[in-house]
Design an enzyme around this catalytic site. Sequence first.
Site, PDB file in Angstrom:
ATOM      1  N   GLN A 251       0.829  -1.204   0.000  1.00 48.68           N
ATOM      2  CA  GLN A 251       0.000   0.000   0.000  1.00 48.68           C
ATOM      3  C   GLN A 251       0.863   1.254   0.000  1.00 48.68           C
ATOM      4  O   GLN A 251       0.536   2.254  -0.632  1.00 48.68           O
ATOM      5  CB  GLN A 251      -0.927  -0.010   1.210  1.00 48.68           C
ATOM      6  CG  GLN A 251      -2.248   0.686   0.993  1.00 48.68           C
ATOM      7  CD  GLN A 251      -3.095  -0.019  -0.066  1.00 48.68           C
ATOM      8  OE1 GLN A 251      -2.947  -1.210  -0.306  1.00 48.68           O
ATOM      9  NE2 GLN A 251      -3.976   0.722  -0.703  1.00 48.68           N
TER      10      GLN A 251
ATOM     11  N   HIS B  23       2.091   3.149  -3.273  1.00 49.86           N
ATOM     12  CA  HIS B  23       1.219   3.980  -4.097  1.00 49.86           C
ATOM     13  C   HIS B  23       1.665   5.435  -4.102  1.00 49.86           C
ATOM     14  O   HIS B  23       1.673   6.091  -5.141  1.00 49.86           O
ATOM     15  CB  HIS B  23      -0.220   3.929  -3.564  1.00 49.86           C
ATOM     16  CG  HIS B  23      -1.002   2.757  -4.056  1.00 49.86           C
ATOM     17  ND1 HIS B  23      -1.474   2.649  -5.336  1.00 49.86           N
ATOM     18  CD2 HIS B  23      -1.416   1.641  -3.417  1.00 49.86           C
ATOM     19  CE1 HIS B  23      -2.129   1.516  -5.475  1.00 49.86           C
ATOM     20  NE2 HIS B  23      -2.117   0.883  -4.322  1.00 49.86           N
TER      21      HIS B  23
ATOM     22  N   GLU C 205     -10.088   1.998   4.135  1.00 44.26           N
ATOM     23  CA  GLU C 205     -10.412   1.696   2.740  1.00 44.26           C
ATOM     24  C   GLU C 205     -10.274   0.187   2.508  1.00 44.26           C
ATOM     25  O   GLU C 205     -11.173  -0.459   1.969  1.00 44.26           O
ATOM     26  CB  GLU C 205      -9.456   2.472   1.823  1.00 44.26           C
ATOM     27  CG  GLU C 205      -9.650   2.193   0.349  1.00 44.26           C
ATOM     28  CD  GLU C 205      -8.561   2.838  -0.500  1.00 44.26           C
ATOM     29  OE1 GLU C 205      -8.758   2.926  -1.728  1.00 44.26           O
ATOM     30  OE2 GLU C 205      -7.514   3.248   0.049  1.00 44.26           O
ATOM     31  N   HIS C 206      -9.133  -0.361   2.891  1.00 39.41           N
ATOM     32  CA  HIS C 206      -8.887  -1.803   2.807  1.00 39.41           C
ATOM     33  C   HIS C 206      -8.591  -2.315   4.217  1.00 39.41           C
ATOM     34  O   HIS C 206      -7.719  -1.765   4.895  1.00 39.41           O
ATOM     35  CB  HIS C 206      -7.667  -2.122   1.940  1.00 39.41           C
ATOM     36  CG  HIS C 206      -7.664  -1.470   0.596  1.00 39.41           C
ATOM     37  ND1 HIS C 206      -7.047  -0.240   0.373  1.00 39.41           N
ATOM     38  CD2 HIS C 206      -8.182  -1.867  -0.587  1.00 39.41           C
ATOM     39  CE1 HIS C 206      -7.190   0.083  -0.900  1.00 39.41           C
ATOM     40  NE2 HIS C 206      -7.878  -0.879  -1.508  1.00 39.41           N
TER      41      HIS C 206
ATOM     42  N   ASP D 263      -7.111  -5.591  -5.611  1.00 40.92           N
ATOM     43  CA  ASP D 263      -6.738  -4.522  -6.544  1.00 40.92           C
ATOM     44  C   ASP D 263      -6.875  -4.952  -7.997  1.00 40.92           C
ATOM     45  O   ASP D 263      -7.115  -4.116  -8.880  1.00 40.92           O
ATOM     46  CB  ASP D 263      -5.286  -4.099  -6.290  1.00 40.92           C
ATOM     47  CG  ASP D 263      -5.144  -3.215  -5.065  1.00 40.92           C
ATOM     48  OD1 ASP D 263      -6.159  -2.671  -4.604  1.00 40.92           O
ATOM     49  OD2 ASP D 263      -4.010  -3.081  -4.568  1.00 40.92           O
TER      50      ASP D 263
ATOM     51  N   HIS E  84     -52.325  20.965  -0.142  1.00 36.37           N
ATOM     52  CA  HIS E  84     -52.012  19.552  -0.367  1.00 36.37           C
ATOM     53  C   HIS E  84     -53.277  18.716  -0.225  1.00 36.37           C
ATOM     54  O   HIS E  84     -53.554  17.827  -1.034  1.00 36.37           O
ATOM     55  CB  HIS E  84     -50.958  19.066   0.632  1.00 36.37           C
ATOM     56  CG  HIS E  84     -49.557  19.452   0.277  1.00 36.37           C
ATOM     57  ND1 HIS E  84     -49.162  20.754   0.156  1.00 36.37           N
ATOM     58  CD2 HIS E  84     -48.461  18.691   0.026  1.00 36.37           C
ATOM     59  CE1 HIS E  84     -47.872  20.794  -0.156  1.00 36.37           C
ATOM     60  NE2 HIS E  84     -47.426  19.540  -0.249  1.00 36.37           N
TER      61      HIS E  84
END
Length: 441
Positions: A262, A265, A332-333, A366, A425
Site C-alpha cells: 500500500q 502507491h 479503505e482496505h 486490486d 395539499h
Amino acid sequence: MISRIDLRGDALPEGGALRDLLPRAEFDVEAALEKVRPICEDVHHRGDAALVEYAEKFDGVELTHVRVPAEALAEALEQLDPAVRAALEESIRRARIVHRAQRRTTHTTQVVPGGTVTEKWIPVQRVGLYAPGGRSVYPSSVIMNAVPAQEAGVESVALASPPQKEFGGLPHPTILAACALLGVDEVYAAGGAQAVAMFAYGTESCAPANMVTGPGNIWVAAAKRYFTGRIGIDAEAGPTEIAILADSTADPVHVAADLISQAEHDPMAAAVLVTDSEELAEATEAELKTQVAATKHIDDRVVPALAGKQSAIVLVSDLEDGLKVVDAYGAEHLEIQTADAAARADRVRNAGAIFIGPWAPVSLGDYCAGSNHVLPTGGCACHSSGLSVQSFLRGVHIVDYTRDALAEVTHHVVTLAEAEDLPAHGAALKARFGWKVPESK
C-alpha cells in the site's frame, strides 16, 4: 521507519475521541477548491482551447485535438504485452461476474388493493470516468470504473486520462489498451480538474456527463466537490490506506509485505497495523526493514509513507479492542489476519472492503478478486460504499392508485396536510371528490 501508538491499558475512548487517536493523512480538499475554481470556469467558457492550454501548462505537451483517435486505441491494444493483455482480460472477466450479479430488478409492491408502488432502476445516461496518470499507470482502475457502469446499463461511457509527453500527448498506452478491451472508444487526453470540468460542462468535442467517477489527486477531488450538485460523483478519493488487524497467528512476512504494497502507491499512503501481539509488532518492524530495502520506489514513496503521520503500528490490549480500533478507523482496505478471521470479519461495521485470512491480500482485490477497488477513504467507510453497479443506477418510485384506493386514504392525507399547515395539499385530493373528503371504509 514506522511509529507506534500504544493503546493498551486504559479503556478505549468512544466514537470520535478514539478516531482522533489514530493516524490519518492530511488532505485539505477545501484549500484546493479555490485553486481549481478558475480552471473549471475557464474550461466552461473556452472549452477545448482551455484543455489544450492546460495540457501544455501542466503536462508539457502540445495537443492538436483532445479526443484520442480510434486508431491510437487499436494500436495500443495491438502492441500490448500478451501477458498483460491476458491479465487484464481475466480481471475484466472476474469483475463482470461479480458486478453482473449486483444488477437490481424492477419490483412492484401492492400497498393496498388498487394501490401499488413500483421501484424501477434506471441507469445514469452518460458517465465520465477518470484514470490517473501521475506516479503510476492504473489500467485496473479503468476496469473497476467501466465494468460496473457497463453492467448497470449506462448508455454512454467516456474516459479521460492525462496526456503523457513520452507518448506523444496521448494517455498511457496501457490505459488505452484497457479501454479497447472494454469497448470504451470515447477517450480524452485530459487530466486533473480540467478533465472533471470537461465532463461537467461539456466542450466542443465532449458532451457533458451526468456523473464522474474514478480516483485522482487532490485537484481531482476538489473539482468533484466543486461540481457536486451539477453532476453525480463516486467520492472525493483521498490517499489510499490499508489497516491490518492481526494477532500472534499472523505471519510477519505477509503483514510487512502487505503494508509495503500500500505504501508504494504514494508518499501520503497510509499503512496501519493493529495488533495485540508485541512480538508480531517487533517481527513486522524487522521485516519492514528487510523488505523495504529490496523493493522499488523506496525514497519517493515507500519510506515517506511508512514514516509519515498517517502510518503506525497500533498496540491494543486484546482483539476486542482491536475491532473497536479498526471500526473507528474505517479503512479503505481492511485485512483480518487472526485466528477465526472470518468470524471477526463478520463483526466489522466500517471498512471499504474486508480481506479475510492470509490468502486474500489487498493486492488480490486490486486486480483479480472480482471485487471493486474503488473504495471510500479517510474514514468515509462508516457511511459510504465502494463503487458498484448501484452507483450508476437510480431508483425511481412509480405510484399507481385507483379511485377507490385514493378515496380510502384521502382523510389521512388531508389530516396530515392540515397538521403541516399545507391545506392546498389536502385540497388537491378533495378536488377529485367534489371537494368533500370521502368516508373511509
